[in-house]
Scaffold this active site. Structure first.
Site, PDB file in Angstrom:
ATOM      1  N   TYR A 134       0.836  -1.205   0.000  1.00 20.98           N
ATOM      2  CA  TYR A 134       0.000   0.000   0.000  1.00 20.98           C
ATOM      3  C   TYR A 134       0.871   1.255   0.000  1.00 20.98           C
ATOM      4  O   TYR A 134       0.672   2.165  -0.813  1.00 20.98           O
ATOM      5  CB  TYR A 134      -0.905  -0.014   1.223  1.00 20.98           C
ATOM      6  CG  TYR A 134      -1.896   1.112   1.295  1.00 20.98           C
ATOM      7  CD1 TYR A 134      -3.043   1.108   0.508  1.00 20.98           C
ATOM      8  CD2 TYR A 134      -1.710   2.182   2.167  1.00 20.98           C
ATOM      9  CE1 TYR A 134      -3.968   2.136   0.577  1.00 20.98           C
ATOM     10  CE2 TYR A 134      -2.625   3.218   2.245  1.00 20.98           C
ATOM     11  CZ  TYR A 134      -3.759   3.187   1.445  1.00 20.98           C
ATOM     12  OH  TYR A 134      -4.671   4.210   1.527  1.00 20.98           O
ATOM     13  N   LYS A 171       1.225   3.996  -3.097  1.00 19.23           N
ATOM     14  CA  LYS A 171       0.883   5.405  -2.923  1.00 19.23           C
ATOM     15  C   LYS A 171       2.072   6.309  -3.227  1.00 19.23           C
ATOM     16  O   LYS A 171       1.897   7.414  -3.762  1.00 19.23           O
ATOM     17  CB  LYS A 171       0.355   5.651  -1.511  1.00 19.23           C
ATOM     18  CG  LYS A 171      -0.926   4.891  -1.200  1.00 19.23           C
ATOM     19  CD  LYS A 171      -2.013   5.127  -2.239  1.00 19.23           C
ATOM     20  CE  LYS A 171      -3.291   4.387  -1.935  1.00 19.23           C
ATOM     21  NZ  LYS A 171      -4.351   4.620  -2.930  1.00 19.23           N
ATOM     22  N   THR A 225     -14.153   7.444   6.329  1.00 26.76           N
ATOM     23  CA  THR A 225     -14.901   6.795   5.269  1.00 26.76           C
ATOM     24  C   THR A 225     -15.078   5.331   5.680  1.00 26.76           C
ATOM     25  O   THR A 225     -14.439   4.865   6.634  1.00 26.76           O
ATOM     26  CB  THR A 225     -14.136   6.854   3.941  1.00 26.76           C
ATOM     27  OG1 THR A 225     -12.892   6.142   4.112  1.00 26.76           O
ATOM     28  CG2 THR A 225     -13.849   8.292   3.522  1.00 26.76           C
TER      29      THR A 225
END
Length: 275
Positions: free
Chosen positions: A168, A172, A203
């Site tokens: 991840y 990014k 979120t």
């Protein structure tokens, strides 16, 4: 008169907030892998008066992304493109994260770079994780920035990534590099492209991460930050509006860190405001 088209890829919390903020008076093309969520989001926005068209998309497939870009161009002038789609470590293993978060961004930059209208702008939603990832050497950075998208996942050092969290952060960081590299091609069309690196945002994905194994660490980072709070989808929509709008006409190929001060606190060892 041709309609201006706003494309929002990924209709989670950030995508929905951005569509609401940017979509009035435009044709809004919503795209997502999850057709059920896509349909529900479109129905909600239509009920609020937005002109919405939907298209399922697999961002890890060039054919799917190319079809989406082609449809966007058929709808009108593609003036705003926002890519929010992604997987987090709590949702998927390293291979899937690299396919969606790294390859997916590269494909969107390439395919929409061919159809974005003069004067248009795009934003890729990356993550503050790109600032916290292990350092890359210059050769690795060049490879992530310039390797053709279809060959990206074959880079030898990516084949060694087995941790979702490592994948991840690497993806990014690669987003920042791909946006920098794509800014020239977008500029030749008279368009701009930038990225935003959110911190921990409330979120559904963010709440999943907070409930996961890294949740305690994430909360400690928030506590140490200048704002001391979670971000909201509206915070990211406001930053997106700036990068899509005329006030950022001289900004392209850069990343805007919107993390409430988390990275600054981690890099400087700043004490929590409550300490």
């Amino acid at each position: 008169m041709s309609m201006n088209v706003l494309v929002v890829i990924g209709v989670g919390g950030m995508g929905q907030s951005i569509a609401r903020r940017q979509g009035a008076g435009k044709r809004v093309l919503l795209a997502d892998f999850d057709e059920q969520v896509l349909g529900a989001t479109a129905e909600s926005l239509r009920g609020e008066g937005y002109d919405v068209v939907t298209s399922p998309v697999d961002v890890a497939s060039r054919a799917s992304v190319a079809a989406l870009a082609g449809r966007a161009a058929q709808l009108g002038r593609v003036t705003e493109v926002v890519h929010t789609a992604g997987l987090s470590p709590v949702q998927a293993a390293a291979a899937a994260i690299l396919a969606v978060d790294l390859l997916g961004v590269a494909l969107v930059l390439e395919e929409f770079g061919r159809v974005v209208a003069p004067g248009g702008a795009g934003v890729v939603i990356s993550s503050m994780a790109g600032y916290l990832a292990a350092p890359l050497d210059a050769e690795q950075e060049r490879a992530l920035a310039h390797t053709p998208a279809d060959e990206l996942l074959d880079l030898p050092f990516l084949g060694q990534v087995t941790s979702g969290a490592v994948g991840y952060g690497l993806a990014k960081r690669a987003n920042h590099l791909r946006v920098q590299a794509a800014s020239g091609a977008w500029g030749r069309r008279g368009a701009r492209i930038n990225s935003i690196s959110p911190g921990v945002v409330s979120t559904p994905m963010g709440r999943q991460e907070l409930a996961g194994d890294s949740g305690e660490l994430m909360r400690s980072m928030i506590d140490a930050s200048a704002t001391g709070r979670l971000g909201t989808p509206a915070d990211i929509a406001a930053a997106t509006a700036f990068l899509l709008g005329p006030d950022s006409a001289f900004v392209s190929g850069t990343d805007l860190l919107v993390d409430g001060g988390v990275v600054a606190a981690l890099r400087t060892g700043a004490p929590s405001p409550a300490a």
